[in-house]
Design a protein around this motif. Sequence first.
Motif, PDB file in Angstrom:
ATOM      1  N   LYS A   1      -1.087   9.588  -0.629  1.00  0.00           N
ATOM      2  CA  LYS A   1      -0.746   9.211  -2.007  1.00  0.00           C
ATOM      3  C   LYS A   1      -0.468  10.453  -2.845  1.00  0.00           C
ATOM      4  O   LYS A   1       0.496  10.495  -3.610  1.00  0.00           O
ATOM      5  CB  LYS A   1      -1.881   8.389  -2.621  1.00  0.00           C
ATOM      6  N   ALA A   2      -1.309  11.462  -2.708  1.00  0.00           N
ATOM      7  CA  ALA A   2      -1.098  12.708  -3.449  1.00  0.00           C
ATOM      8  C   ALA A   2       0.215  13.356  -3.028  1.00  0.00           C
ATOM      9  O   ALA A   2       0.946  13.894  -3.860  1.00  0.00           O
ATOM     10  CB  ALA A   2      -2.266  13.664  -3.218  1.00  0.00           C
ATOM     11  N   GLU A   3       0.531  13.279  -1.747  1.00  0.00           N
ATOM     12  CA  GLU A   3       1.787  13.837  -1.242  1.00  0.00           C
ATOM     13  C   GLU A   3       2.986  13.094  -1.830  1.00  0.00           C
ATOM     14  O   GLU A   3       3.965  13.715  -2.249  1.00  0.00           O
ATOM     15  CB  GLU A   3       1.786  13.718   0.274  1.00  0.00           C
ATOM     16  N   LEU A   4       2.905  11.762  -1.889  1.00  0.00           N
ATOM     17  CA  LEU A   4       4.005  10.963  -2.444  1.00  0.00           C
ATOM     18  C   LEU A   4       4.193  11.200  -3.935  1.00  0.00           C
ATOM     19  O   LEU A   4       5.320  11.245  -4.428  1.00  0.00           O
ATOM     20  CB  LEU A   4       3.749   9.471  -2.203  1.00  0.00           C
TER      21      LEU A   4
ATOM     22  N   GLU B   1      12.356   6.311  -8.855  1.00  0.00           N
ATOM     23  CA  GLU B   1      11.151   5.539  -9.186  1.00  0.00           C
ATOM     24  C   GLU B   1      10.988   4.354  -8.234  1.00  0.00           C
ATOM     25  O   GLU B   1       9.880   4.071  -7.773  1.00  0.00           O
ATOM     26  CB  GLU B   1      11.225   5.052 -10.633  1.00  0.00           C
ATOM     27  N   GLU B   2      12.087   3.657  -7.928  1.00  0.00           N
ATOM     28  CA  GLU B   2      12.021   2.531  -7.005  1.00  0.00           C
ATOM     29  C   GLU B   2      11.623   2.992  -5.599  1.00  0.00           C
ATOM     30  O   GLU B   2      10.827   2.339  -4.924  1.00  0.00           O
ATOM     31  CB  GLU B   2      13.369   1.806  -6.946  1.00  0.00           C
ATOM     32  N   THR B   3      12.159   4.116  -5.182  1.00  0.00           N
ATOM     33  CA  THR B   3      11.822   4.659  -3.863  1.00  0.00           C
ATOM     34  C   THR B   3      10.342   5.011  -3.797  1.00  0.00           C
ATOM     35  O   THR B   3       9.661   4.723  -2.814  1.00  0.00           O
ATOM     36  CB  THR B   3      12.668   5.906  -3.570  1.00  0.00           C
ATOM     37  N   ARG B   4       9.803   5.609  -4.850  1.00  0.00           N
ATOM     38  CA  ARG B   4       8.385   5.973  -4.899  1.00  0.00           C
ATOM     39  C   ARG B   4       7.513   4.718  -4.865  1.00  0.00           C
ATOM     40  O   ARG B   4       6.507   4.656  -4.156  1.00  0.00           O
ATOM     41  CB  ARG B   4       8.096   6.786  -6.155  1.00  0.00           C
ATOM     42  N   GLU B   5       7.901   3.685  -5.626  1.00  0.00           N
ATOM     43  CA  GLU B   5       7.127   2.440  -5.647  1.00  0.00           C
ATOM     44  C   GLU B   5       7.127   1.766  -4.277  1.00  0.00           C
ATOM     45  O   GLU B   5       6.100   1.266  -3.823  1.00  0.00           O
ATOM     46  CB  GLU B   5       7.689   1.478  -6.702  1.00  0.00           C
ATOM     47  N   LEU B   6       8.272   1.750  -3.608  1.00  0.00           N
ATOM     48  CA  LEU B   6       8.345   1.170  -2.270  1.00  0.00           C
ATOM     49  C   LEU B   6       7.471   1.947  -1.280  1.00  0.00           C
ATOM     50  O   LEU B   6       6.798   1.357  -0.429  1.00  0.00           O
ATOM     51  CB  LEU B   6       9.795   1.146  -1.778  1.00  0.00           C
ATOM     52  N   ALA B   7       7.473   3.257  -1.393  1.00  0.00           N
ATOM     53  CA  ALA B   7       6.648   4.080  -0.513  1.00  0.00           C
ATOM     54  C   ALA B   7       5.160   3.823  -0.761  1.00  0.00           C
ATOM     55  O   ALA B   7       4.368   3.756   0.183  1.00  0.00           O
ATOM     56  CB  ALA B   7       6.976   5.552  -0.710  1.00  0.00           C
ATOM     57  N   LEU B   8       4.757   3.664  -2.025  1.00  0.00           N
ATOM     58  CA  LEU B   8       3.352   3.381  -2.345  1.00  0.00           C
ATOM     59  C   LEU B   8       2.947   1.995  -1.845  1.00  0.00           C
ATOM     60  O   LEU B   8       1.824   1.810  -1.346  1.00  0.00           O
ATOM     61  CB  LEU B   8       3.108   3.499  -3.847  1.00  0.00           C
ATOM     62  N   GLU B   9       3.845   1.015  -1.971  1.00  0.00           N
ATOM     63  CA  GLU B   9       3.545  -0.321  -1.452  1.00  0.00           C
ATOM     64  C   GLU B   9       3.376  -0.280   0.066  1.00  0.00           C
ATOM     65  O   GLU B   9       2.479  -0.919   0.619  1.00  0.00           O
ATOM     66  CB  GLU B   9       4.662  -1.291  -1.825  1.00  0.00           C
ATOM     67  N   ASN B  10       4.233   0.468   0.729  1.00  0.00           N
ATOM     68  CA  ASN B  10       4.130   0.611   2.180  1.00  0.00           C
ATOM     69  C   ASN B  10       2.819   1.305   2.558  1.00  0.00           C
ATOM     70  O   ASN B  10       2.167   0.934   3.533  1.00  0.00           O
ATOM     71  CB  ASN B  10       5.328   1.391   2.704  1.00  0.00           C
ATOM     72  N   LEU B  11       2.434   2.300   1.793  1.00  0.00           N
ATOM     73  CA  LEU B  11       1.187   3.025   2.045  1.00  0.00           C
ATOM     74  C   LEU B  11      -0.019   2.097   1.916  1.00  0.00           C
ATOM     75  O   LEU B  11      -0.958   2.174   2.703  1.00  0.00           O
ATOM     76  CB  LEU B  11       1.073   4.198   1.069  1.00  0.00           C
TER      77      LEU B  11
END
Length: 89
Positions: A57-60, A33-43
């Motif tokens: 976003k759909a890919e993540l 979950e933390e990894t996904r949140e960091l990736a979304l923030e970076n996006l």
Amino acid sequence: MKPLLATFLLLTVSVLAGCASHVSPELRPFTAEETRELALENLNRRGLSFDEYEAKKAELLGQPQKSFSFDNHGEMNAERAVQRHGHPS
């Protein structure tokens, strides 16, 4: 003199013990979950176009990609007659 030396020694031992037992959050692995949140923030910070952003976003998130597109008609003129089957304009 001895109380000052004892106080200094106690303070030094306390500081060193506190530094030695400090658990840094960077040493533990990130959860999914933390990894996904960091990736979304970076996006969000990347400044992509809307279509690129939605695709990434759909890919993540592992969701099927939605198709967002505009029609090819452009702007509509209010004075332009719209012909509808069976209805007078």
